[in-house]
Scaffold this active site. Structure first.
Site, PDB file in Angstrom:
ATOM      1  CB  SER A   1      -8.266   0.748   5.250  1.00  0.00           C
ATOM      2  OG  SER A   1      -9.153   2.049   4.658  1.00  0.00           O
TER       3      SER A   1
ATOM      4  CB  SER B   1      -8.267   3.999   2.589  1.00  0.00           C
ATOM      5  OG  SER B   1      -7.076   2.827   3.667  1.00  0.00           O
TER       6      SER B   1
ATOM      7  CE  LYS C   1      -4.390   1.560   2.113  1.00  0.00           C
ATOM      8  NZ  LYS C   1      -4.520   2.068   4.093  1.00  0.00           N
TER       9      LYS C   1
HETATM   10  N1  GLN Z   1     -13.085   3.856   5.480  1.00  0.00           N
HETATM   11  C1  GLN Z   1     -12.610   4.584   6.444  1.00  0.00           C
HETATM   12  C2  GLN Z   1     -12.016   5.943   7.213  1.00  0.00           C
HETATM   13  O1  GLN Z   1     -13.129   6.591   5.810  1.00  0.00           O
HETATM   14  C3  GLN Z   1     -11.419   3.805   7.088  1.00  0.00           C
HETATM   15  C4  GLN Z   1     -10.612   4.365   6.936  1.00  0.00           C
HETATM   16  C5  GLN Z   1      -8.941   3.289   7.169  1.00  0.00           C
HETATM   17  O2  GLN Z   1      -8.714   2.550   7.737  1.00  0.00           O
HETATM   18  N2  GLN Z   1      -7.100   3.782   7.392  1.00  0.00           N
HETATM   19  O3  GLN Z   1     -11.703   6.964   8.042  1.00  0.00           O
END
Ligand code: GLN
Length: 501
Positions: free
Chosen positions: A179, A155, A80
């Site tokens: 994420s 993400s 990532k």
């Molecule tokens: N989807 C969540 C957010 O938008 C989690 C993001 C993450 O875990 N980095 O914050």
């Protein structure tokens, strides 16, 4: 499709050790695959073919010379683009860091390299890991390999899509609110958020530091465990790193036995807002586990209903502080520096141009929640509710060994469907956020295709802090039994579509 692409990391590793294939062949097969499909899927922001091939060749030489290598040596991995890696630009999915080359490696990048894994490239993500669809990436969205009109989650949608598109057998992710788990859920892959502090945050571009947790992504439970073993463990460079033995996650993944295990179903996660097909597959997975000898009970965690609201105060507060460093002076982009403008004007122009809408929204929200006069009402209250969520977990884990729920209320939604509706987007993490709040271990495992749309459904397992092995134990038991019924992995059904197409 080259048959090497469909093998698991563990199978590839056995073949490598038996001399049946070379790391070079494996790497080349994956690079070819990326070249063939990534124009459309867009899992990767950068691919490092030359270095990957050179690394693979060097490993083949070391193996030929009889050197003792890690079990995952020679296996390709996608990283990532939030992990600092000196070999390629690290952008965090943001235009503000376009082309930035970190002067050092993240601890996890270093561990993966030391173990001899072959880094194929950096994967796409929502900008600074904020989002549930990868549509907030400054470099365009990633598509879900099951249905290219749908999101791959976020993400870490790039890492999950790379696995589901057979571009890589392993990937690194980070999980602040879901994420790793939500992308795993919607792509039919495996993703584990280890215990907070079990994996080092050093060199991982910060989103919300009290929640950020790097972890493994794979297509099988054993592969995720093998990667977990490589990346987890104490790091003196991260002050929140836990100095404790890494639980035997590989042993748990191999044992896959849930006989006598007490499994608590979180009562609050279901009903309104949950797709019927998701609930159906979740219930079926529960009866599979019951059939394997687990004891299933319902458990109430009343404060989980407030987890999402709590997260959207604590996380933006930390974001507003962490992202202050992108000031046009230290890294990346600088806009409007004409020798006339003040530093403040240049900062403001740079941040205005370099950050996308979601990042700005969260910086504003967080700054507001932390401002004097509002701190107690918002941030302070949210911290109190966070403690109540932790207590819900503590009470639950007195009754049961693990808690379970659907990983996410719906299957993959359409690209464009929620991007202009932040609240709808945020709901994708309804079930994953509590474990970030408490810092315990949790993972998402494929439990079938939803009968209403034919898309993957994820089964979430949550375990107490430092009991990460239980997450793997349940995931592996489910994978083995469902695999017997399906005649293989869920993701193989996607591969066979391609073969028959
Ligand atoms: N989807 C969540 C957010 O938008 C989690 C993001 C993450 O875990 N980095 O914050």
């Amino acid at each position: 499709m080259n048959p090497l692409l469909m093998l698991t990391a563990s199978e590839l590793s056995q073949m490598l050790r038996a001399g049946e294939v070379s790391a070079r062949e494996i790497t080349a097969a994956h690079l070819d695959r990326i070249a063939a499909v990534d124009g459309d899927i867009h899992s990767f922001l950068a691919v490092d073919s030359e270095r990957a091939l050179a690394t693979a060749e060097a490993l083949d030489d070391r193996r030929a010379a009889g050197e003792e290598l890690d079990e995952l040596a020679g296996i390709p991995i996608a990283v990532k683009d939030l992990f600092c890696y000196t070999g390629l630009p690290t952008t965090a999915g943001s235009r503000i860091l376009e082309g930035w080359r970190p002067p050092y490696n993240a601890t996890l990048t270093e561990r993966v390299l030391d173990a001899g894994l072959v880094v194929l490239g950096k994967t796409n993500l929502d900008e600074f890991a904020m989002g549930s669809s990868t549509e907030s990436s400054g470099y365009g969205p990633t598509r879900n390999p099951w249905d290219r009109t749908r999101i791959p989650g976020g993400s870490g949608g790039g890492s999950a899509a790379a696995l589901a598109a057979f571009e890589a057998p392993l990937a690194l992710g980070t999980d602040t609110g879901g994420s790793i788990r939500q992308p795993a859920s919607v792509t039919g892959t495996v993703g584990v958020k280890p215990t907070y502090g079990a994996t080092s945050r050093y060199g991982v571009i910060a989103m919300a530091s009290s929640l950020d947790t790097p972890g493994p992504c794979a297509r099988t439970v054993l592969d995720a465990a093998l990667l977990h073993r490589v990346i987890a463990g104490w790091d003196p460079r991260d002050s929140t790193s836990i100095n404790a033995a890494v639980p035997d996650v590989v042993g748990a993944a191999r044992r896959a036995d849930v006989k006598g295990l007490r499994i608590g179903v979180v009562k609050e996660f279901g009903g309104e807002g949950y797709q019927p097909g998701v609930e159906q597959r979740f219930r079926e997975a529960l009866s599979v586990l019951e059939g394997l000898g687990a004891e299933i009970v319902e458990v109430s965690c009343p404060h989980f209903d407030y987890a999402l609201a709590t997260y959207y105060l604590i996380m933006p507060a930390e974001v507003s502080s962490n992202l202050a460093r992108f000031d046009a002076m230290r890294y990346g982009l600088r806009v409007g520096d004409d020798g006339e403008r003040s530093a403040e004007e240049v900062m403001s122009l740079t941040r205005g141009a370099g950050f996308g809408a979601e990042v700005k929204r969260r910086i504003i929200l967080g700054t507001y929640a932390l401002s004097s006069g509002y701190y107690d009402a918002y941030y302070g209250s949210a911290q109190k509710v966070r403690t109540l969520i932790v207590r819900d977990f503590e009470a639950a884990f007195e009754q049961v060994d693990v808690l379970v729920s659907p990983s996410t209320p719906t299957t993959a939604f359409g690209l464009g469907e929620r991007i202009d509706d932040p609240l709808a987007m945020y709901k994708a993490d309804l079930c994953t956020i509590p474990s970030n709040m408490a810092g315990n271990a949790a993972g998402s495992f494929p439990c079938g295709l939803s009968p209403d749309d034919g898309l993957p459904v994820g089964f979430q397992v949550m375990a107490p802090a430092l009991a990460d092995d239980r997450v793997y134990l349940v995931g592996a038991a489910l994978e083995a039994e469902l695999g017997r019924r399906w005649g293989g992995l869920l993701i193989d059904q996607l591969a066979s579509r391609e073969v028959s197409a």
